[in-house]
Write a protein that holds these residues in place. Structure first.
Motif, PDB file in Angstrom:
ATOM      1  N   LYS A 115      58.235 -76.105 -10.218  1.00 52.65           N
ATOM      2  CA  LYS A 115      59.384 -75.410 -10.819  1.00 52.65           C
ATOM      3  C   LYS A 115      60.241 -76.389 -11.613  1.00 52.65           C
ATOM      4  O   LYS A 115      60.655 -76.107 -12.739  1.00 52.65           O
ATOM      5  N   PHE A 116      60.499 -77.559 -11.034  1.00 51.41           N
ATOM      6  CA  PHE A 116      61.323 -78.553 -11.724  1.00 51.41           C
ATOM      7  C   PHE A 116      60.638 -79.049 -12.988  1.00 51.41           C
ATOM      8  O   PHE A 116      61.276 -79.207 -14.035  1.00 51.41           O
ATOM      9  N   TRP A 117      59.356 -79.313 -12.917  1.00 47.25           N
ATOM     10  CA  TRP A 117      58.648 -79.807 -14.102  1.00 47.25           C
ATOM     11  C   TRP A 117      58.606 -78.765 -15.208  1.00 47.25           C
ATOM     12  O   TRP A 117      58.746 -79.096 -16.391  1.00 47.25           O
ATOM     13  N   LEU A 118      58.428 -77.508 -14.852  1.00 47.82           N
ATOM     14  CA  LEU A 118      58.442 -76.457 -15.865  1.00 47.82           C
ATOM     15  C   LEU A 118      59.831 -76.345 -16.496  1.00 47.82           C
ATOM     16  O   LEU A 118      59.962 -76.172 -17.718  1.00 47.82           O
ATOM     17  N   GLU A 119      60.879 -76.455 -15.687  1.00 48.00           N
ATOM     18  CA  GLU A 119      62.242 -76.406 -16.215  1.00 48.00           C
ATOM     19  C   GLU A 119      62.537 -77.612 -17.109  1.00 48.00           C
ATOM     20  O   GLU A 119      63.387 -77.537 -18.000  1.00 48.00           O
ATOM     21  N   SER A 120      61.823 -78.708 -16.856  1.00 48.52           N
ATOM     22  CA  SER A 120      61.986 -79.919 -17.669  1.00 48.52           C
ATOM     23  C   SER A 120      61.111 -79.881 -18.915  1.00 48.52           C
ATOM     24  O   SER A 120      61.027 -80.875 -19.643  1.00 48.52           O
ATOM     25  N   ASP A 121      60.438 -78.754 -19.140  1.00 47.45           N
ATOM     26  CA  ASP A 121      59.602 -78.552 -20.322  1.00 47.45           C
ATOM     27  C   ASP A 121      58.339 -79.403 -20.291  1.00 47.45           C
ATOM     28  O   ASP A 121      57.821 -79.793 -21.329  1.00 47.45           O
ATOM     29  N   TYR A 122      57.860 -79.707 -19.092  1.00 46.17           N
ATOM     30  CA  TYR A 122      56.563 -80.362 -18.954  1.00 46.17           C
ATOM     31  C   TYR A 122      55.467 -79.304 -18.990  1.00 46.17           C
ATOM     32  O   TYR A 122      55.686 -78.149 -18.611  1.00 46.17           O
ATOM     33  N   ARG A 123      54.294 -79.707 -19.418  1.00 42.40           N
ATOM     34  CA  ARG A 123      53.147 -78.792 -19.421  1.00 42.40           C
ATOM     35  C   ARG A 123      52.306 -79.045 -18.174  1.00 42.40           C
ATOM     36  O   ARG A 123      51.935 -80.190 -17.889  1.00 42.40           O
ATOM     37  N   ILE A 124      52.037 -78.005 -17.421  1.00 44.26           N
ATOM     38  CA  ILE A 124      51.172 -78.131 -16.244  1.00 44.26           C
ATOM     39  C   ILE A 124      49.732 -78.145 -16.735  1.00 44.26           C
ATOM     40  O   ILE A 124      49.235 -77.170 -17.283  1.00 44.26           O
ATOM     41  N   LYS A 125      49.070 -79.287 -16.551  1.00 48.21           N
ATOM     42  CA  LYS A 125      47.704 -79.449 -17.044  1.00 48.21           C
ATOM     43  C   LYS A 125      46.665 -78.921 -16.065  1.00 48.21           C
ATOM     44  O   LYS A 125      45.637 -78.386 -16.467  1.00 48.21           O
ATOM     45  N   ALA A 126      46.916 -79.088 -14.774  1.00 48.58           N
ATOM     46  CA  ALA A 126      45.919 -78.663 -13.783  1.00 48.58           C
ATOM     47  C   ALA A 126      46.578 -78.534 -12.420  1.00 48.58           C
ATOM     48  O   ALA A 126      47.604 -79.165 -12.138  1.00 48.58           O
ATOM     49  N   ARG A 127      45.970 -77.709 -11.587  1.00 52.44           N
ATOM     50  CA  ARG A 127      46.380 -77.546 -10.192  1.00 52.44           C
ATOM     51  C   ARG A 127      45.138 -77.644  -9.320  1.00 52.44           C
ATOM     52  O   ARG A 127      44.149 -76.959  -9.584  1.00 52.44           O
ATOM     53  N   ASN A 128      45.196 -78.477  -8.311  1.00 44.66           N
ATOM     54  CA  ASN A 128      44.128 -78.525  -7.309  1.00 44.66           C
ATOM     55  C   ASN A 128      44.610 -77.697  -6.128  1.00 44.66           C
ATOM     56  O   ASN A 128      45.586 -78.056  -5.462  1.00 44.66           O
ATOM     57  N   LYS A 129      43.957 -76.582  -5.862  1.00 44.62           N
ATOM     58  CA  LYS A 129      44.412 -75.660  -4.831  1.00 44.62           C
ATOM     59  C   LYS A 129      43.704 -75.872  -3.496  1.00 44.62           C
ATOM     60  O   LYS A 129      43.693 -74.983  -2.646  1.00 44.62           O
ATOM     61  N   ASP A 130      43.135 -77.070  -3.328  1.00 38.01           N
ATOM     62  CA  ASP A 130      42.505 -77.390  -2.049  1.00 38.01           C
ATOM     63  C   ASP A 130      43.519 -77.224  -0.913  1.00 38.01           C
ATOM     64  O   ASP A 130      44.672 -77.642  -1.039  1.00 38.01           O
ATOM     65  N   GLU A 131      43.110 -76.628   0.194  1.00 35.36           N
ATOM     66  CA  GLU A 131      44.043 -76.358   1.285  1.00 35.36           C
ATOM     67  C   GLU A 131      44.531 -77.636   1.954  1.00 35.36           C
ATOM     68  O   GLU A 131      45.662 -77.702   2.450  1.00 35.36           O
ATOM     69  N   VAL A 132      43.698 -78.662   1.984  1.00 35.44           N
ATOM     70  CA  VAL A 132      44.063 -79.909   2.667  1.00 35.44           C
ATOM     71  C   VAL A 132      44.676 -80.924   1.704  1.00 35.44           C
ATOM     72  O   VAL A 132      45.647 -81.610   2.039  1.00 35.44           O
ATOM     73  N   PHE A 133      44.111 -81.042   0.485  1.00 33.82           N
ATOM     74  CA  PHE A 133      44.549 -82.060  -0.469  1.00 33.82           C
ATOM     75  C   PHE A 133      44.947 -81.427  -1.808  1.00 33.82           C
ATOM     76  O   PHE A 133      44.351 -81.723  -2.848  1.00 33.82           O
ATOM     77  N   PRO A 134      45.967 -80.575  -1.815  1.00 32.73           N
ATOM     78  CA  PRO A 134      46.384 -79.947  -3.074  1.00 32.73           C
ATOM     79  C   PRO A 134      47.090 -80.955  -3.992  1.00 32.73           C
ATOM     80  O   PRO A 134      47.571 -82.005  -3.555  1.00 32.73           O
ATOM     81  N   ALA A 135      47.152 -80.616  -5.273  1.00 30.20           N
ATOM     82  CA  ALA A 135      47.784 -81.511  -6.245  1.00 30.20           C
ATOM     83  C   ALA A 135      48.200 -80.723  -7.480  1.00 30.20           C
ATOM     84  O   ALA A 135      47.683 -79.635  -7.752  1.00 30.20           O
ATOM     85  N   ILE A 136      49.149 -81.293  -8.225  1.00 33.66           N
ATOM     86  CA  ILE A 136      49.587 -80.736  -9.511  1.00 33.66           C
ATOM     87  C   ILE A 136      49.642 -81.877 -10.517  1.00 33.66           C
ATOM     88  O   ILE A 136      50.139 -82.970 -10.211  1.00 33.66           O
ATOM     89  N   TYR A 137      49.158 -81.610 -11.730  1.00 36.49           N
ATOM     90  CA  TYR A 137      49.141 -82.609 -12.801  1.00 36.49           C
ATOM     91  C   TYR A 137      49.882 -82.033 -14.002  1.00 36.49           C
ATOM     92  O   TYR A 137      49.584 -80.922 -14.444  1.00 36.49           O
ATOM     93  N   ALA A 138      50.842 -82.799 -14.533  1.00 48.45           N
ATOM     94  CA  ALA A 138      51.653 -82.324 -15.655  1.00 48.45           C
ATOM     95  C   ALA A 138      51.728 -83.398 -16.728  1.00 48.45           C
ATOM     96  O   ALA A 138      51.352 -84.558 -16.512  1.00 48.45           O
TER      97      ALA A 138
END
Length: 203
Positions: A115-138
């Motif tokens: 939410k903060f990165w989107l409000e900062s006008d960053y582009r979300i490049k990818a999301r890893n939705k793994d249940e144990v090792f999730p991640a977000i890349y912007a």
């Protein structure tokens, strides 16, 4: 007739020059949007261009991005510096979260960050939705990459990577961690700070 031709030519030249100015940073509207951002990093793109930076300046920019996202976490999480690394023309700053984030709270943690990165006008490049090792890349408009990922023992890690910049020396980060600095300790300990919220289960 010649005078009229000259006037038309000058008018066209001025018009093209002004049009060119309007296309910088995606147009005048884009520049206004960047400067009007309400978040701490919403104006990140209005500073010095990455092409004009050296590694130290890029590391400072990365620090400000990491500071901003960690400062907005609610409740606060404790963090320490990870290692800084330099590539051929880029630099990476790292932060390691020392607060225990339970499996049940990881999605809430990621939601706050995204939410903060989107409000900062960053582009979300990818999301890893793994249940144990999730991640977000912007990524920012200036080409800086930033990510958050959960790894072993549920520890959260933030990384900020610069685009290619001019080679230079890079000093240690001037940002003060909000807990033990662990100077000279590598690897850092696993998360060891309990939080009533982040370390708990969903109610």
């Amino acid at each position: 007739m010649k005078r009229r031709f000259r006037i038309v030519a000058v008018t066209l030249a001025v018009g093209f020059a002004l049009a060119g100015c309007g296309t910088v940073d995606g147009g005048a509207g884009g520049s206004a949007k960047a400067s009007a951002g309400s978040s701490k990093e919403g104006s990140e793109e209005t500073g010095k261009e990455a092409s004009d930076m050296d590694m130290q300046e890029a590391a400072d920019r990365s620090d400000s991005m990491l500071d901003a996202v960690l400062e907005q976490m609610d409740p606060e999480v404790q963090w320490a510096h990870g290692p800084t690394t330099k590539g051929g023309c880029d630099v990476t700053r790292r932060r390691t979260v020392m607060t225990i984030v339970s499996a049940e709270r990881r999605q809430s943690f990621l939601d706050q960050v995204e939410k903060f990165w989107l409000e900062s006008d960053y582009r979300i490049k990818a999301r890893n939705k793994d249940e144990v090792f999730p991640a977000i890349y912007a990524q920012t408009k200036a080409g800086f990459g930033i990510s958050v990922s959960f790894r072993g023992k549920g520890q959260a890690f933030f990384e900020a990577d610069s685009p290619c910049v001019e080679e230079s020396g890079v000093a240690d980060s001037a940002s003060e961690p909000n807990g033990p600095a662990y100077e000279g300790v590598y690897p850092l300990p696993r998360p060891n700070v309990r939080s009533d919220y982040w370390s708990g289960e969903l109610s």
